[in-house]
Design a protein around this motif. Structure first.
Motif, PDB file in Angstrom:
ATOM      1  N   THR A 164       0.843  -1.184   0.000  1.00 43.95           N
ATOM      2  CA  THR A 164       0.000   0.000   0.000  1.00 43.95           C
ATOM      3  C   THR A 164       0.887   1.245   0.000  1.00 43.95           C
ATOM      4  O   THR A 164       2.108   1.156   0.097  1.00 43.95           O
ATOM      5  N   ASN A 165       0.263   2.391  -0.099  1.00 41.14           N
ATOM      6  CA  ASN A 165       1.004   3.648  -0.071  1.00 41.14           C
ATOM      7  C   ASN A 165       1.210   4.165   1.343  1.00 41.14           C
ATOM      8  O   ASN A 165       1.754   5.251   1.536  1.00 41.14           O
ATOM      9  N   THR A 166       0.756   3.398   2.333  1.00 36.67           N
ATOM     10  CA  THR A 166       0.911   3.813   3.725  1.00 36.67           C
ATOM     11  C   THR A 166       2.382   3.767   4.127  1.00 36.67           C
ATOM     12  O   THR A 166       3.039   2.737   3.934  1.00 36.67           O
ATOM     13  N   PRO A 167       2.916   4.850   4.676  1.00 32.37           N
ATOM     14  CA  PRO A 167       4.338   4.836   5.086  1.00 32.37           C
ATOM     15  C   PRO A 167       4.590   3.770   6.160  1.00 32.37           C
ATOM     16  O   PRO A 167       3.780   3.566   7.055  1.00 32.37           O
ATOM     17  N   LYS A 168       5.721   3.133   6.053  1.00 31.11           N
ATOM     18  CA  LYS A 168       6.098   2.127   7.037  1.00 31.11           C
ATOM     19  C   LYS A 168       6.651   2.794   8.293  1.00 31.11           C
ATOM     20  O   LYS A 168       7.180   3.905   8.228  1.00 31.11           O
ATOM     21  N   PRO A 169       6.570   2.122   9.434  1.00 34.22           N
ATOM     22  CA  PRO A 169       7.258   2.642  10.624  1.00 34.22           C
ATOM     23  C   PRO A 169       8.764   2.626  10.409  1.00 34.22           C
ATOM     24  O   PRO A 169       9.305   1.735   9.752  1.00 34.22           O
ATOM     25  N   VAL A 170       9.437   3.627  10.948  1.00 34.76           N
ATOM     26  CA  VAL A 170      10.880   3.760  10.762  1.00 34.76           C
ATOM     27  C   VAL A 170      11.618   3.066  11.906  1.00 34.76           C
ATOM     28  O   VAL A 170      11.294   3.247  13.080  1.00 34.76           O
ATOM     29  N   GLN A 209       9.230  -5.064   6.690  1.00 33.27           N
ATOM     30  CA  GLN A 209       8.305  -4.544   7.695  1.00 33.27           C
ATOM     31  C   GLN A 209       8.547  -3.073   8.022  1.00 33.27           C
ATOM     32  O   GLN A 209       7.628  -2.368   8.445  1.00 33.27           O
ATOM     33  N   PHE A 210       9.789  -2.601   7.819  1.00 31.74           N
ATOM     34  CA  PHE A 210      10.178  -1.276   8.279  1.00 31.74           C
ATOM     35  C   PHE A 210      10.808  -0.450   7.168  1.00 31.74           C
ATOM     36  O   PHE A 210      11.284  -0.975   6.151  1.00 31.74           O
ATOM     37  N   ASP A 211      10.816   0.832   7.392  1.00 31.34           N
ATOM     38  CA  ASP A 211      11.647   1.775   6.651  1.00 31.34           C
ATOM     39  C   ASP A 211      12.914   1.951   7.489  1.00 31.34           C
ATOM     40  O   ASP A 211      12.911   2.639   8.509  1.00 31.34           O
ATOM     41  N   TRP A 212      14.002   1.297   7.079  1.00 28.83           N
ATOM     42  CA  TRP A 212      15.229   1.239   7.869  1.00 28.83           C
ATOM     43  C   TRP A 212      16.125   2.442   7.581  1.00 28.83           C
ATOM     44  O   TRP A 212      16.352   2.793   6.419  1.00 28.83           O
ATOM     45  N   ARG A 213      16.662   3.048   8.626  1.00 25.79           N
ATOM     46  CA  ARG A 213      17.708   4.063   8.501  1.00 25.79           C
ATOM     47  C   ARG A 213      18.862   3.580   9.391  1.00 25.79           C
ATOM     48  O   ARG A 213      18.755   3.597  10.628  1.00 25.79           O
ATOM     49  N   ILE A 214      19.946   3.148   8.762  1.00 25.66           N
ATOM     50  CA  ILE A 214      21.015   2.467   9.498  1.00 25.66           C
ATOM     51  C   ILE A 214      22.343   3.193   9.272  1.00 25.66           C
ATOM     52  O   ILE A 214      22.794   3.351   8.136  1.00 25.66           O
ATOM     53  N   ILE A 293      12.517  12.958  10.591  1.00 26.78           N
ATOM     54  CA  ILE A 293      11.914  11.669  10.233  1.00 26.78           C
ATOM     55  C   ILE A 293      10.493  11.581  10.775  1.00 26.78           C
ATOM     56  O   ILE A 293      10.252  11.800  11.959  1.00 26.78           O
ATOM     57  N   ASP A 294       9.569  11.259   9.924  1.00 24.55           N
ATOM     58  CA  ASP A 294       8.197  10.993  10.349  1.00 24.55           C
ATOM     59  C   ASP A 294       8.047   9.506  10.666  1.00 24.55           C
ATOM     60  O   ASP A 294       8.710   8.651  10.085  1.00 24.55           O
ATOM     61  N   ASN A 295       7.178   9.212  11.595  1.00 22.93           N
ATOM     62  CA  ASN A 295       6.802   7.826  11.880  1.00 22.93           C
ATOM     63  C   ASN A 295       7.951   7.007  12.478  1.00 22.93           C
ATOM     64  O   ASN A 295       8.083   5.806  12.210  1.00 22.93           O
ATOM     65  N   LEU A 296       8.774   7.646  13.297  1.00 21.20           N
ATOM     66  CA  LEU A 296       9.880   6.934  13.956  1.00 21.20           C
ATOM     67  C   LEU A 296       9.325   6.080  15.087  1.00 21.20           C
ATOM     68  O   LEU A 296       8.792   6.589  16.062  1.00 21.20           O
ATOM     69  N   LEU A 297       9.458   4.773  14.956  1.00 22.77           N
ATOM     70  CA  LEU A 297       8.911   3.842  15.948  1.00 22.77           C
ATOM     71  C   LEU A 297       9.990   3.236  16.827  1.00 22.77           C
ATOM     72  O   LEU A 297       9.812   3.104  18.038  1.00 22.77           O
ATOM     73  N   VAL A 298      11.124   2.852  16.225  1.00 19.99           N
ATOM     74  CA  VAL A 298      12.180   2.144  16.952  1.00 19.99           C
ATOM     75  C   VAL A 298      13.497   2.880  16.771  1.00 19.99           C
ATOM     76  O   VAL A 298      13.875   3.254  15.653  1.00 19.99           O
ATOM     77  N   TYR A 299      14.193   3.110  17.885  1.00 23.18           N
ATOM     78  CA  TYR A 299      15.533   3.695  17.843  1.00 23.18           C
ATOM     79  C   TYR A 299      16.453   2.786  18.634  1.00 23.18           C
ATOM     80  O   TYR A 299      16.252   2.565  19.830  1.00 23.18           O
ATOM     81  N   VAL A 300      17.469   2.267  17.967  1.00 23.19           N
ATOM     82  CA  VAL A 300      18.432   1.361  18.590  1.00 23.19           C
ATOM     83  C   VAL A 300      19.828   1.950  18.477  1.00 23.19           C
ATOM     84  O   VAL A 300      20.239   2.395  17.399  1.00 23.19           O
ATOM     85  N   SER A 301      20.541   1.966  19.593  1.00 23.60           N
ATOM     86  CA  SER A 301      21.934   2.386  19.621  1.00 23.60           C
ATOM     87  C   SER A 301      22.795   1.186  19.995  1.00 23.60           C
ATOM     88  O   SER A 301      22.536   0.530  21.009  1.00 23.60           O
ATOM     89  N   LEU A 302      23.799   0.900  19.164  1.00 26.50           N
ATOM     90  CA  LEU A 302      24.690  -0.232  19.427  1.00 26.50           C
ATOM     91  C   LEU A 302      26.002   0.263  20.022  1.00 26.50           C
ATOM     92  O   LEU A 302      26.660   1.146  19.464  1.00 26.50           O
TER      93      LEU A 302
END
Length: 417
Positions: A164-170, A209-214, A293-302
């Protein structure tokens, strides 16, 4: 400024600010890596005494003690204060220079990139660029900010076409904010490769499942300096004044800045918090990118090294409103990771204040407080004295991949997806 620090500083000054690499590297020959245990006040006294005699003292505080990298010249002072404070000491590495030598790759072709060696920042960036070209329909190169020496903070966005055109969670992954934690960028590039090349249906589903920014290295100057000059360098390379440089980029974010586990001394080797919040161009520009960033759901710091999973806030034992969900998701993530090697189970989840020590001005705390991002975690990877054998990078890469699967699985069950 102590004499020892001046020797190191003027030796390295022309390297840092001329922007040129020369064939010299701090060897740490005959430096011991020691774990000191006992009463916390006595350990703090020992740390202060050692710092008074060595401005480049490297240490890492753990739940059950503190690890120090100690020069041969400090051995007598160390022994005296160990006895005086009724402390116990154990040797992790008798000569850490031999461990450092094992981390550098053998002679290789310039285009090689594997997960059996650690690579400099240009090689990591080349990997990102080549990967974005190879998988151009699935990924693109992105810039999250700038560094003091003019490098871009490069990352990869992986966003496969949706139904769909719905943006994915980031899902945002930040790695390498502390320069010396080499296993974090290596693990992050491994995870990128898994997302794009794995034929495992679960990993492919995670990718989609996600819009990944790595971002494998959000402190590229510091990482390069650690790779080419001083293996245990932690900070950025911004110039503080005529004799000192660098700030701790994970104490520089504008949330409770300068409150805990930091110093206002620009010459501090480890935890100088900067002259003000976001004084470092790396944190300032990266935070602006994150805010866009819109729709930021998960933020992970390694990070490394502690084998722990931490949740906000790092300087408080008071819990955020979805604390129980964070713990539940985190436990599932740990369970998934442990199944890979069954070698060492992560402790937690919990706040750093509860599990390690209070620290302020951290990226994850700022993200949670400022953006109210629902799922925020710090993964402290495994290792000793910031060392993890390069031949075993894939082990942690597979572990982290499974932990991300576990995180997404439980988050979905709880309705975050």
């Amino acid at each position: 400024m102590k004499q020892l620090f001046l020797v190191y500083f003027f030796t390295f000054l022309h390297i840092t600010f001329a922007g040129k690499d020369v064939p010299m590297y701090r060897s740490y020959e005959n430096y011991k890596c020691l774990k000191v245990q006992g009463h916390r006040n006595a350990i703090e006294i020992l740390k202060n005494v050692l710092q008074q005699n060595d401005d480049t003292l490297s240490y890492n505080e753990a739940r059950d003690g503190t690890e120090f990298v100690v020069s041969p010249n400090l051995q007598a002072i160390l022994n005296d204060n160990i006895a005086r404070g009724n402390l116990t000491v154990s040797v992790i590495y008798d000569d850490i220079s031999k461990i450092i030598q094992l981390e550098k790759p053998v002679i290789r072709r310039s285009n090689d990139f594997s997960w059996t060696a650690y690579y400099d920042i240009d090689d990591i960036y080349r990997f990102l660029t080549n990967t974005s070209r190879t998988y151009s329909k699935l990924s693109e190169l992105i810039v999250g900010g700038q560094s003091y020496q003019g490098r871009s903070i490069l990352g990869l966005r992986i966003n496969t076409p949706g139904k769909t055109n719905t943006p994915k969670p980031v899902f945002f992954i930040e790695s390498g904010i502390h320069a010396r934690e080499w296993i974090a960028p290596a693990t992050t590039t491994y995870f990128i490769n898994e997302l794009l090349t794995s034929s495992d249906p679960k990993i492919m589903s995670l990718r989609d499942q996600f819009d990944w920014r790595i971002f494998p290295s959000v402190n590229p100057d510091g990482y390069h300096y650690s790779y080419t000059v001083d293996r245990l360098w932690r900070k950025t390379l911004s110039r503080s004044n005529y004799r000192c440089f660098g700030a701790d980029p994970n104490r520089n974010w504008n949330y409770n800045w300068g409150k805990y586990s930091s110093t206002n001394n620009p010459c501090d080797y480890q935890t100088y918090a900067g002259s003000r919040p976001f004084s470092e161009i790396e944190t300032r520009t990266l935070s602006s990118y994150i805010q866009s960033i819109d729709n930021l759901l998960v933020y992970v710091s390694l990070h490394s090294y502690a084998a722990m999973l931490l949740i906000p806030f790092s300087d408080s034992t008071q819990h955020v409103d979805n604390y129980k969900d964070l713990v539940r998701v985190g436990k599932r993530s740990i369970d998934y990771g442990y199944q890979v090697n069954r070698a060492e189970r992560y402790q937690g989840p919990g706040t750093a204040a509860e599990m390690l020590y209070k620290s302020s001005g951290c990226s994850t705390d700022w993200v949670r407080h400022t953006l109210n991002t629902p799922l925020v975690y710090t993964y402290e990877l495994r290792g000793n004295s910031f060392h993890w054998p390069p031949s075993r990078i894939q082990e942690q890469g597979n572990e982290v991949t499974q932990m991300m699967l576990g995180l997404a699985s439980e988050a979905s069950i709880l309705g975050y997806l």
